[in-house]
Design a protein around this motif. Structure first.
Motif, PDB file in Angstrom:
ATOM      1  N   SER A 103       0.836  -1.190   0.000  1.00 44.14           N
ATOM      2  CA  SER A 103       0.000   0.000   0.000  1.00 44.14           C
ATOM      3  C   SER A 103       0.874   1.243   0.000  1.00 44.14           C
ATOM      4  O   SER A 103       1.886   1.309   0.701  1.00 44.14           O
ATOM      5  N   ILE A 104       0.470   2.248  -0.766  1.00 37.54           N
ATOM      6  CA  ILE A 104       1.233   3.497  -0.828  1.00 37.54           C
ATOM      7  C   ILE A 104       0.787   4.493   0.231  1.00 37.54           C
ATOM      8  O   ILE A 104       1.272   5.626   0.257  1.00 37.54           O
ATOM      9  N   SER A 105      -0.123   4.091   1.082  1.00 39.56           N
ATOM     10  CA  SER A 105      -0.735   5.041   2.002  1.00 39.56           C
ATOM     11  C   SER A 105       0.284   5.711   2.930  1.00 39.56           C
ATOM     12  O   SER A 105       0.046   6.815   3.414  1.00 39.56           O
ATOM     13  N   THR A 106       1.412   5.052   3.175  1.00 35.98           N
ATOM     14  CA  THR A 106       2.441   5.649   4.032  1.00 35.98           C
ATOM     15  C   THR A 106       3.652   6.100   3.234  1.00 35.98           C
ATOM     16  O   THR A 106       4.678   6.463   3.817  1.00 35.98           O
ATOM     17  N   TYR A 107       3.561   6.096   1.942  1.00 37.41           N
ATOM     18  CA  TYR A 107       4.691   6.454   1.091  1.00 37.41           C
ATOM     19  C   TYR A 107       4.556   7.878   0.567  1.00 37.41           C
ATOM     20  O   TYR A 107       3.465   8.287   0.148  1.00 37.41           O
ATOM     21  N   ALA A 108       5.645   8.615   0.541  1.00 37.93           N
ATOM     22  CA  ALA A 108       5.702   9.808  -0.282  1.00 37.93           C
ATOM     23  C   ALA A 108       5.839   9.344  -1.726  1.00 37.93           C
ATOM     24  O   ALA A 108       6.575   8.387  -2.010  1.00 37.93           O
ATOM     25  N   MET A 109       5.136  10.004  -2.612  1.00 35.43           N
ATOM     26  CA  MET A 109       5.175   9.631  -4.026  1.00 35.43           C
ATOM     27  C   MET A 109       5.720  10.802  -4.833  1.00 35.43           C
ATOM     28  O   MET A 109       5.319  11.955  -4.621  1.00 35.43           O
ATOM     29  N   CYS A 110       6.603  10.487  -5.734  1.00 30.46           N
ATOM     30  CA  CYS A 110       7.272  11.543  -6.495  1.00 30.46           C
ATOM     31  C   CYS A 110       7.407  11.175  -7.969  1.00 30.46           C
ATOM     32  O   CYS A 110       7.346  10.005  -8.332  1.00 30.46           O
ATOM     33  N   TRP A 111       7.621  12.195  -8.750  1.00 28.15           N
ATOM     34  CA  TRP A 111       7.963  12.055 -10.162  1.00 28.15           C
ATOM     35  C   TRP A 111       9.302  12.744 -10.397  1.00 28.15           C
ATOM     36  O   TRP A 111       9.518  13.866  -9.956  1.00 28.15           O
ATOM     37  N   PHE A 112      10.153  12.053 -11.125  1.00 33.34           N
ATOM     38  CA  PHE A 112      11.438  12.590 -11.522  1.00 33.34           C
ATOM     39  C   PHE A 112      11.555  12.463 -13.037  1.00 33.34           C
ATOM     40  O   PHE A 112      10.810  11.702 -13.666  1.00 33.34           O
ATOM     41  N   ARG A 113      12.472  13.184 -13.606  1.00 31.21           N
ATOM     42  CA  ARG A 113      12.710  13.048 -15.034  1.00 31.21           C
ATOM     43  C   ARG A 113      14.206  13.156 -15.322  1.00 31.21           C
ATOM     44  O   ARG A 113      14.965  13.719 -14.539  1.00 31.21           O
ATOM     45  N   GLN A 114      14.569  12.603 -16.457  1.00 28.85           N
ATOM     46  CA  GLN A 114      15.972  12.628 -16.848  1.00 28.85           C
ATOM     47  C   GLN A 114      16.093  12.567 -18.354  1.00 28.85           C
ATOM     48  O   GLN A 114      15.342  11.850 -19.022  1.00 28.85           O
ATOM     49  N   THR A 115      17.030  13.347 -18.867  1.00 28.95           N
ATOM     50  CA  THR A 115      17.375  13.296 -20.281  1.00 28.95           C
ATOM     51  C   THR A 115      18.828  12.864 -20.385  1.00 28.95           C
ATOM     52  O   THR A 115      19.612  13.072 -19.455  1.00 28.95           O
ATOM     53  N   PRO A 116      19.213  12.280 -21.509  1.00 27.98           N
ATOM     54  CA  PRO A 116      20.594  11.803 -21.666  1.00 27.98           C
ATOM     55  C   PRO A 116      21.605  12.908 -21.422  1.00 27.98           C
ATOM     56  O   PRO A 116      21.465  14.020 -21.937  1.00 27.98           O
ATOM     57  N   GLY A 117      22.587  12.605 -20.617  1.00 29.24           N
ATOM     58  CA  GLY A 117      23.648  13.554 -20.352  1.00 29.24           C
ATOM     59  C   GLY A 117      23.349  14.544 -19.247  1.00 29.24           C
ATOM     60  O   GLY A 117      24.199  15.373 -18.910  1.00 29.24           O
ATOM     61  N   LYS A 118      22.151  14.472 -18.691  1.00 27.17           N
ATOM     62  CA  LYS A 118      21.776  15.387 -17.622  1.00 27.17           C
ATOM     63  C   LYS A 118      21.464  14.621 -16.347  1.00 27.17           C
ATOM     64  O   LYS A 118      21.117  13.438 -16.372  1.00 27.17           O
ATOM     65  N   GLU A 119      21.571  15.309 -15.228  1.00 28.05           N
ATOM     66  CA  GLU A 119      21.240  14.680 -13.968  1.00 28.05           C
ATOM     67  C   GLU A 119      19.722  14.550 -13.806  1.00 28.05           C
ATOM     68  O   GLU A 119      18.951  15.310 -14.383  1.00 28.05           O
ATOM     69  N   ARG A 120      19.358  13.584 -13.014  1.00 30.21           N
ATOM     70  CA  ARG A 120      17.951  13.391 -12.702  1.00 30.21           C
ATOM     71  C   ARG A 120      17.403  14.628 -11.989  1.00 30.21           C
ATOM     72  O   ARG A 120      18.074  15.221 -11.142  1.00 30.21           O
ATOM     73  N   GLU A 121      16.188  14.963 -12.322  1.00 30.45           N
ATOM     74  CA  GLU A 121      15.585  16.195 -11.801  1.00 30.45           C
ATOM     75  C   GLU A 121      14.277  15.870 -11.096  1.00 30.45           C
ATOM     76  O   GLU A 121      13.441  15.131 -11.624  1.00 30.45           O
ATOM     77  N   GLY A 122      14.109  16.421  -9.915  1.00 31.66           N
ATOM     78  CA  GLY A 122      12.851  16.257  -9.218  1.00 31.66           C
ATOM     79  C   GLY A 122      11.772  17.101  -9.874  1.00 31.66           C
ATOM     80  O   GLY A 122      11.936  18.311 -10.002  1.00 31.66           O
ATOM     81  N   VAL A 123      10.702  16.480 -10.289  1.00 32.39           N
ATOM     82  CA  VAL A 123       9.600  17.188 -10.938  1.00 32.39           C
ATOM     83  C   VAL A 123       8.538  17.584  -9.922  1.00 32.39           C
ATOM     84  O   VAL A 123       8.163  18.752  -9.822  1.00 32.39           O
ATOM     85  N   SER A 124       8.054  16.589  -9.197  1.00 29.72           N
ATOM     86  CA  SER A 124       7.004  16.863  -8.225  1.00 29.72           C
ATOM     87  C   SER A 124       6.914  15.738  -7.216  1.00 29.72           C
ATOM     88  O   SER A 124       7.162  14.574  -7.551  1.00 29.72           O
ATOM     89  N   CYS A 125       6.561  16.097  -5.993  1.00 28.07           N
ATOM     90  CA  CYS A 125       6.386  15.119  -4.929  1.00 28.07           C
ATOM     91  C   CYS A 125       5.158  15.450  -4.101  1.00 28.07           C
ATOM     92  O   CYS A 125       4.776  16.628  -3.990  1.00 28.07           O
ATOM     93  N   LEU A 126       4.617  14.414  -3.495  1.00 30.08           N
ATOM     94  CA  LEU A 126       3.441  14.566  -2.641  1.00 30.08           C
ATOM     95  C   LEU A 126       3.652  13.697  -1.416  1.00 30.08           C
ATOM     96  O   LEU A 126       3.947  12.504  -1.533  1.00 30.08           O
TER      97      LEU A 126
END
Length: 126
Positions: A28-51
């Motif tokens: 169950s995700i009920s106790t988890y923070a959920m996030c979206w990240f994105r990445q393009t080749p050659g770049k570092e991973r970027e935090g998009v949004s979290c809840l």
């Protein structure tokens, strides 16, 4: 075994909208923070949004503020990312990630997140 699966990524024209979905199985995700990240080749991973797990706290990267909205449905064990007014620079592989207690993961970089999906490609054409 916790598994995350993203869906909804596709090719879209600039100015368009997409909704990404993240389906979680194995816990169950009920106790988890959920996030979206994105990445393009050659770049570092970027935090998009979290809840946060309770929904009281959110994070949006500066480049997506006012255009993207994160949400979650604990009953369905899913998280979503509504993306509006898409720009070519939003083109990236988007990853869903879950952070269980004690919620020590970084919402900016994704470091410390326990569970990740395989990603879904979003391509925005100009």
């Amino acid at each position: 075994q916790v598994q995350l699966r993203e869906s909804g990524g596709q090719l879209v024209q600039a100015g368009g909208s997409l909704r990404l979905s993240c389906t979680v199985s194995g816990s169950s995700i009920s106790t988890y923070a959920m996030c979206w990240f994105r990445q393009t080749p050659g770049k570092e991973r970027e935090g998009v949004s979290c809840l946060s797990y309770g929904g009281a706290s959110t994070y949006y990267g500066d480049s997506v503020k006012g255009r993207f909205t994160i949400s979650r449905d604990n009953d369905k064990n899913m998280a979503y990312l509504q993306m509006n007014s898409l720009k070519p620079e939003d083109t990236a592989m988007y990853y869903c990630a879950a952070d269980p207690p004690p919620h020590s993961g970084s919402w900016v970089t994704g470091t410390g997140f326990a569970y990740w999906g395989q990603g879904t490609q979003v391509t925005v054409s100009s």
